[in-house]
Write a protein that holds these residues in place. Structure first.
Motif, short mmCIF file in Angstrom:
data_model
loop_
_atom_site.label_atom_id
_atom_site.label_comp_id
_atom_site.label_asym_id
_atom_site.label_seq_id
_atom_site.Cartn_x
_atom_site.Cartn_y
_atom_site.Cartn_z
N ARG A 156 0.88 -1.12 0.03
CA ARG A 156 0.02 0.04 -0.05
C ARG A 156 0.82 1.43 0.13
O ARG A 156 0.31 2.26 -0.62
CB ARG A 156 -0.75 0.00 1.31
CG ARG A 156 -2.00 0.88 1.24
CD ARG A 156 -2.95 0.71 2.58
NE ARG A 156 -3.34 -0.57 2.63
CZ ARG A 156 -4.76 -0.60 2.37
NH1 ARG A 156 -5.64 0.45 1.92
NH2 ARG A 156 -5.42 -1.67 2.60
N ASP A 159 9.44 -2.54 8.29
CA ASP A 159 8.22 -2.23 9.22
C ASP A 159 7.87 -3.43 10.39
O ASP A 159 8.51 -4.42 10.26
CB ASP A 159 6.77 -1.85 8.65
CG ASP A 159 6.36 -2.75 7.63
OD1 ASP A 159 6.48 -3.82 7.94
OD2 ASP A 159 5.69 -2.48 6.50
N GLN A 160 6.87 -3.31 11.08
CA GLN A 160 6.77 -4.37 12.13
C GLN A 160 6.39 -5.55 11.72
O GLN A 160 6.77 -6.60 12.08
CB GLN A 160 5.65 -3.73 13.09
CG GLN A 160 5.18 -4.68 14.26
CD GLN A 160 6.44 -4.33 15.31
OE1 GLN A 160 7.02 -3.31 15.44
NE2 GLN A 160 6.81 -5.63 16.05
N GLN A 161 5.52 -5.83 10.53
CA GLN A 161 5.26 -7.16 10.23
C GLN A 161 6.66 -7.72 9.52
O GLN A 161 6.63 -8.92 9.91
CB GLN A 161 4.39 -7.14 8.85
CG GLN A 161 3.02 -6.47 9.26
CD GLN A 161 2.93 -5.10 8.78
OE1 GLN A 161 3.20 -4.26 9.51
NE2 GLN A 161 2.31 -4.90 7.48
N SER A 167 9.35 -7.46 10.52
CA SER A 167 10.40 -7.49 11.43
C SER A 167 10.56 -9.02 12.27
O SER A 167 11.25 -9.38 12.74
CB SER A 167 10.25 -6.44 12.84
OG SER A 167 9.16 -7.09 13.72
N VAL A 168 9.24 -9.64 11.92
CA VAL A 168 9.09 -11.03 12.32
C VAL A 168 9.16 -11.86 11.29
O VAL A 168 8.78 -13.21 11.38
CB VAL A 168 8.04 -11.12 13.06
CG1 VAL A 168 8.16 -10.31 14.62
CG2 VAL A 168 6.66 -10.94 12.55
N MET A 195 3.06 -11.70 7.02
CA MET A 195 2.06 -11.59 7.08
C MET A 195 1.51 -10.29 6.99
O MET A 195 2.53 -9.32 7.77
CB MET A 195 1.48 -12.43 8.41
CG MET A 195 1.80 -13.74 8.71
SD MET A 195 1.14 -14.93 7.56
CE MET A 195 -0.53 -15.12 7.72
N THR A 196 0.56 -10.05 6.16
CA THR A 196 0.13 -8.48 6.21
C THR A 196 -0.78 -8.28 7.46
O THR A 196 -1.13 -9.15 7.91
CB THR A 196 -0.67 -8.26 4.83
OG1 THR A 196 -1.81 -8.90 4.96
CG2 THR A 196 0.29 -8.52 3.70
N PRO A 197 -1.17 -6.79 7.75
CA PRO A 197 -2.34 -6.83 8.77
C PRO A 197 -3.42 -7.58 8.83
O PRO A 197 -4.27 -7.68 9.60
CB PRO A 197 -2.34 -5.05 8.59
CG PRO A 197 -1.00 -4.71 8.23
CD PRO A 197 -0.70 -5.49 7.09
N ARG A 198 -3.86 -7.54 7.38
CA ARG A 198 -4.97 -8.52 7.43
C ARG A 198 -4.87 -9.90 7.14
O ARG A 198 -5.81 -10.53 6.75
CB ARG A 198 -5.58 -7.98 5.79
CG ARG A 198 -6.07 -6.56 5.86
CD ARG A 198 -6.91 -6.35 4.46
NE ARG A 198 -7.16 -4.94 4.38
CZ ARG A 198 -8.31 -4.15 5.04
NH1 ARG A 198 -9.07 -4.90 5.67
NH2 ARG A 198 -8.46 -2.98 4.56
N GLY A 199 -3.51 -10.20 7.48
CA GLY A 199 -3.45 -11.80 7.55
C GLY A 199 -3.10 -12.62 6.13
O GLY A 199 -3.02 -13.62 6.19
N LYS A 208 -3.34 -11.30 13.53
CA LYS A 208 -3.17 -11.73 11.86
C LYS A 208 -1.64 -11.71 11.59
O LYS A 208 -1.22 -12.17 10.43
CB LYS A 208 -4.16 -10.88 11.10
CG LYS A 208 -5.68 -11.64 11.29
CD LYS A 208 -6.46 -10.89 10.42
CE LYS A 208 -7.86 -11.30 10.54
NZ LYS A 208 -8.72 -10.27 9.84
N SER A 209 -1.05 -10.45 12.13
CA SER A 209 0.30 -9.88 11.60
C SER A 209 1.42 -10.75 11.97
O SER A 209 2.47 -10.55 11.30
CB SER A 209 0.56 -8.74 11.99
OG SER A 209 -0.35 -7.83 11.37
#
Lengths: 191, 386
Positions: free
Chosen positions: A2, A104-106, A108-109, A133-137, B59-60
């Motif tokens: 995005r 970004d945070q996603q 980072s893992v 994973m994105t914030p929407r899973g 979910k993240s």
């Protein structure tokens, strides 16, 4: 992804870059003239203000090929680390993955699925594949090639949702990577 | 102004005042789990947003997956807020930053980076009591009544459609708990800590330690616990409260806490190093007490941190740390690889070959096998002068 879209829209509206264009001729010279590459025809290419080249077939959120070149000392801006042409490929890959993790945070893992040495245009480099994973899973897969040369750090990335899109155009990406060549013909000796 | 107008205005003001009183009354702290629910549509909306945030966190993939640790965190929280059992839910977030935050619906998140730094359970309880109070005293919702906070919240949720994680994990900053709320959380949290039997004298140490680290690191992240002035206030408040407390209390065993969080500490170290946070890792690893609480191979991470920092003398420091790891934990494969690469780079090719070969023997299925085989070849070629 995005963010890429927002950055494209903002840059385009600001009138500082050319609008996205269809790839009609495969052979493409880098916006900063540093490399040549064969892009998949019929795809859409877009140049960002920093000369990073983005290419997509179905839309940037669905798959993106990213080609970027940076001076060695500014190779990893988030971690404030420099690349060097004498680095071992695993060290370069380590710094690159560290930079990804700081995006970004996603990320980072993120999970490293593959990480191996490769030859790119006759030079030593690395290929890594990570997932996150994105914030929407939605599970994303991200393949990256990287090499450091005296002219800078080059990376060629491919990101797409694992669901449906990743495998669909991975072959196009690998062909693009295979066609990658530096325009600086004076190749450095391999380590 | 005509008399009738003045009466009308007075009526409006009185009405408004009564309305405000109703609002304030409805914002009284929750008293127990059964009553901890939204009292208005506005508050319900804020809770729904919080639940959406929690869904995104889940979910993240950023939640730290360790059932035993979740149970431990929840047990400490429940001991602090026994009447809120079931209403306050704690989870660990896999992130090296010094952060913890409470959502308005009772979901509390503590970063693994913060947990790794605590010296004992009483220190963990200090932070959980503080965050739990943000929930019981409805600070999240009360902050939402603040226009500025609403604007910040809206900008996060509306601009991108969904909040992205960096903003999400800085949620305490977004909700912008006021100084009064933070002080209230200190006071009520402190009382909870004492009532649960924890040693209150541990409470200032948490923030003192974090303050030293934030100062040393020059951290400028927008996280609550990384904010130096706010940390100073926490230290001052906790020092003042605990000054009048009698000596003693529970939760002070370093060894018990170290055992409970040992895996988390190792995971956190690996996470920090993989993100290039060598200086933060060194702050922990150079502390002999902390290092002694880690597994025998921990000096390997010390070596890695020196290597990644790459300062003057760090190459020798890393070699020394790797050799210590090798002596203490000879079956830990990564040490062989690290030494093999170190000796390759320092021109000690025989040593490099020996360690890289041993690495592949100890870890035959290593993911980086191709790299190591390449380096072995380079070392052999160099040794033979090719």
């Amino acid at each position: 992804m995005r963010r890429i879209l927002l950055a494209c829209a903002a840059a385009f509206l600001a009138g500082c870059v050319a609008p996205p264009a269809r790839v009609d001729v495969s052979e493409t010279r880098a916006p900063d003239q540093s490399y040549m590459v064969d892009l998949p025809t019929g795809w859409i290419k877009h140049t960002q203000p920093d000369k990073t080249l983005l290419v997509s077939r179905d839309g940037f959120p669905l798959q993106t090929i990213i080609l970027a070149h940076a001076p060695l000392e500014r190779a990893f801006p988030r971690t404030k680390k420099a690349a060097s042409e004498t680095m071992l490929p695993s060290e370069l890959a380590e710094l690159y993955i560290s930079e990804l993790k700081n995006r970004d945070q996603q990320l980072s893992v993120l999970k490293v699925i593959e990480n191996e040495p490769v030859r790119l245009d006759g030079r030593d480099g690395f290929r890594s594949r990570v997932s996150y994973m994105t914030p929407r899973g939605l599970e994303m897969h991200h393949v990256s090639y990287g090499l450091a040369d005296k002219s800078g750090f080059y990376r060629i990335e491919y990101a797409a949702p694992k669901l449906y899109y990743f495998d669909r155009t991975l072959g196009d990406f690998e062909k693009t990577v295979a066609s990658f060549r530096l325009t600086n013909r004076e190749k450095t000796a391999t380590k | 102004m005509a008399r009738n107008d003045r009466i009308a205005l007075a009526a409006i003001l009185v009405g408004a005042a009564l309305g405000m009183a109703d609002v304030l009354a409805s914002l009284a702290p929750f008293s127990e789990a059964g009553g901890a629910r939204p009292a208005s549509e506005d508050e319900q909306r804020v809770w729904s947003q919080a639940q959406e945030f929690s869904g995104i966190i889940g979910k993240s993939g950023v939640l730290y997956q360790d059932g035993a640790l979740d149970a431990y965190l929840q047990q400490v929280m429940d001991s602090l807020f026994p009447e809120f059992r079931g209403a306050i839910r704690v989870r660990a977030v896999q992130a090296p930053q010094l952060n913890a935050f409470a959502l308005p619906d009772g979901a509390i998140y503590v970063n693994t980076g913060l947990m790794a730094r605590f010296g004992n359970e009483a220190q963990l309880a200090t932070v959980l009591a503080h965050e739990g109070t943000h929930f019981t005293h409805r600070h999240g919702f009360r902050s939402q009544q603040n226009l500025k906070s609403n604007a910040a919240f809206a900008s996060v949720t509306a601009m991108l459609g969904v909040p992205i994680l960096p903003q999400l994990l800085a949620i305490s900053s977004i909700f912008g708990f006021s100084r009064e709320m933070e002080t209230e959380a200190d006071q009520v949290g402190y009382d909870r800590l004492q009532k649960a039997g924890y040693d209150p004298h541990e409470s200032p140490k948490v923030f003192e330690h974090l303050m030293r680290e934030v100062k040393a690191e020059g951290v400028d992240e927008p996280f609550f616990f990384a904010s130096h002035p706010k940390l100073k206030e926490r230290v001052d408040n906790m020092t003042r409260f605990s000054a009048r407390a009698p000596a003693g209390g529970g939760g002070t065993s370093r060894a018990d806490y170290a055992r409970t969080v040992q895996k988390l500490r190792v995971d956190n170290l690996e996470g920090m190093l993989s993100m290039g946070r060598a200086k933060s890792a060194l702050l922990m690893l150079e502390d002999p007490d902390h290092l002694a609480e880690l597994p025998p191979y921990a000096p390997y991470y010390l070596g890695e941190a020196y290597r990644l920092r790459g300062g003057e003398g760090d190459s020798l420091r890393s070699e020394k740390a790797y050799l210590k790891a090798l002596a203490d934990a000879p079956d830990f494969a990564p040490t062989y690889r690290a030494l093999g690469i170190h000796f390759l780079k320092t021109g000690q090719y025989s040593e490099s070959i020996r360690h890289l070969t041993r690495y592949l023997e100890v870890a035959p299925d290593a993911r980086d096998r191709k790299y190591v085989e390449n380096y072995l070849q380079i070392a052999r070629n160099k040794k033979e002068g090719r």
